[in-house]
Design a protein around this motif. Structure first.
Motif, short mmCIF file in Angstrom:
data_model
loop_
_atom_site.label_atom_id
_atom_site.label_comp_id
_atom_site.label_asym_id
_atom_site.label_seq_id
_atom_site.Cartn_x
_atom_site.Cartn_y
_atom_site.Cartn_z
N HIS A 180 0.83 -1.21 0.00
CA HIS A 180 0.00 0.00 0.00
C HIS A 180 0.86 1.26 0.00
O HIS A 180 0.53 2.24 -0.68
N HIS A 182 -9.02 1.96 3.02
CA HIS A 182 -8.64 2.98 2.04
C HIS A 182 -9.84 3.43 1.20
O HIS A 182 -9.94 4.61 0.84
N THR A 205 -4.64 -3.09 -2.44
CA THR A 205 -5.03 -2.29 -1.28
C THR A 205 -5.91 -1.11 -1.65
O THR A 205 -6.14 -0.22 -0.83
N ARG A 241 3.24 1.07 -3.82
CA ARG A 241 2.69 0.95 -5.16
C ARG A 241 2.11 2.29 -5.64
O ARG A 241 1.39 2.96 -4.91
N THR A 254 -0.29 4.95 -7.80
CA THR A 254 -1.68 4.98 -8.22
C THR A 254 -1.74 5.07 -9.73
O THR A 254 -0.79 4.71 -10.42
N TYR A 255 -2.84 5.58 -10.27
CA TYR A 255 -3.05 5.63 -11.71
C TYR A 255 -3.40 7.06 -12.13
O TYR A 255 -3.91 7.84 -11.32
N GLN A 294 -5.75 1.03 -4.68
CA GLN A 294 -5.23 2.18 -5.42
C GLN A 294 -6.21 2.65 -6.49
O GLN A 294 -6.35 3.86 -6.71
#
Length: 248
Positions: free
Chosen positions: A19, A74, A45, A22, A24-25, A47
Motif C-alpha cells: 500500500h 482505504h 489495497t 505501489r 496509483t493511476y 489504489q
C-alpha cells in the motif's frame, strides 16, 4: 499450484509495504470509465478502488485477506470480497468490470468468459496495465542492469526499458466482446533510494528472488552514490476497454 498461482499469492506477504509503495493511476484514466455498478478484480489495497467509487457502487474481489483489509479502510465505500475471481460467481450483472494491473494473474483460459458473465448486456470490460518504459533517469536504468545480471540469473543480457510507443496493446481476443479501444497515459514518478527499494519489494519476481537482499542493497547504494539519492522512473499506463457483445 501453478507458477502463476504461486506468484500472485506473494503480494499479500507485506500488505503495508504494498500500500505504501505501489503507485496509483493517472486521474484522467478514470474519466474514461462509466458505470453505476462496478466490479473490480484484484484491487490490492485499493489504489484504483477509491477513484472507482466516484462512479457508483463498487464490489472488489481480492485474493489476499491482508490486502483486502487495507482496501476496506482505504476505500470504505467499496464492498471488498475475499475470493479467487477464477472461482467466484458474481451475484448480478455489472455495468463495468475493471482490473488494474491484475488481469494477467487470472486464468487465461477463462478470464474473458468470466468477465462477460459478470457484465450486463452492453456492459464494458476495462483492463488497466502498467509498464516501465524508457525515460526518467535513463542512465540509472542502464547502470542498474549490471546488478540484475549479477544477482538475477534470469535477467536478459543488456536489457533496456522499451520506448513507450513500442509496447503493444494488450487484451485477449474474445467472441464475448466487441473490438476493443485503447488509450495510453505516460507519466513519471520520483524515488529516493529507500522508496525505490520499497517499490521493488512489491514485485513478485523480486519477492521470490533468493538473492533479493543483495540485489536491492546494491540498487540502493547505486542511487545514493551515483545519483544523489534520487531517481525518476517513467511509466506507461494502458487502458483497454471492450463492450460485451450481444448474445446470438
Amino acid at each position: 499450484m501453478t507458477e502463476r498461482e504461486r506468484l500472485r499469492a506473494t503480494f499479500g506477504t507485506d500488505a503495508a509495504r504494498y500500500h505504501r509503495a505501489r503507485p496509483t493511476y493517472p486521474a484522467e484514466l478514470f474519466a474514461a470509465l462509466h458505470g453505476d455498478r462496478v466490479l473490480e478484480i484484484g484491487p490490492g489495497t485499493g489504489q484504483a478502488t477509491l477513484p472507482l467509487t466516484a462512479l457508483g457502487s463498487v464490489t472488489a474481489v481480492e485474493l489476499s485477506p491482508d490486502l483486502a483489509a487495507i482496501a476496506r479502510t482505504h476505500a470504505p465505500r467499496a464492498h471488498v470480497v475475499v475470493a479467487d475471481f477464477d472461482e467466484w460467481e458474481p451475484d448480478g450483472e455489472f455495468d463495468l468490470v475493471v482490473s488494474a494491473t491484475a488481469f494477467h494473474w487470472l486464468d487465461p483460459d477463462t478470464r474473458m468468459a468470466r468477465c462477460a458473465r459478470a457484465l450486463r448486456n452492453g456492459g464494458t470490460l476495462a483492463v488497466i496495465s502498467t509498464h516501465h518504459v524508457a525515460g526518467g533517469t535513463e542512465q540509472f536504468f542502464a547502470d542498474v542492469q549490471e546488478l540484475y545480471e549479477r544477482w538475477d540469473p534470469g535477467t536478459p543480457q543488456g536489457f533496456r526499458q522499451p520506448a513507450a510507443g513500442t509496447v503493444p496493446f494488450e487484451l485477449d481476443d474474445s467472441p464475448f466482446f466487441e473490438p476493443p479501444e485503447f488509450r495510453r497515459y505516460e507519466w513519471e514518478r520520483d524515488y529516493t533510494a529507500e522508496t525505490y527499494v520499497d517499490l521493488l519489494l512489491t514485485y513478485s519476481n523480486h519477492i521470490t528472488l533468493p538473492t533479493r537482499d543483495e540485489l536491492v542493497a546494491g540498487i540502493g547504494r547505486l542511487i545514493d552514490t551515483r545519483y544523489g539519492g534520487r531517481i525518476t522512473k517513467r511509466y506507461l499506463t494502458q487502458l483497454a476497454t471492450a463492450v460485451k457483445a450481444p448474445a446470438d
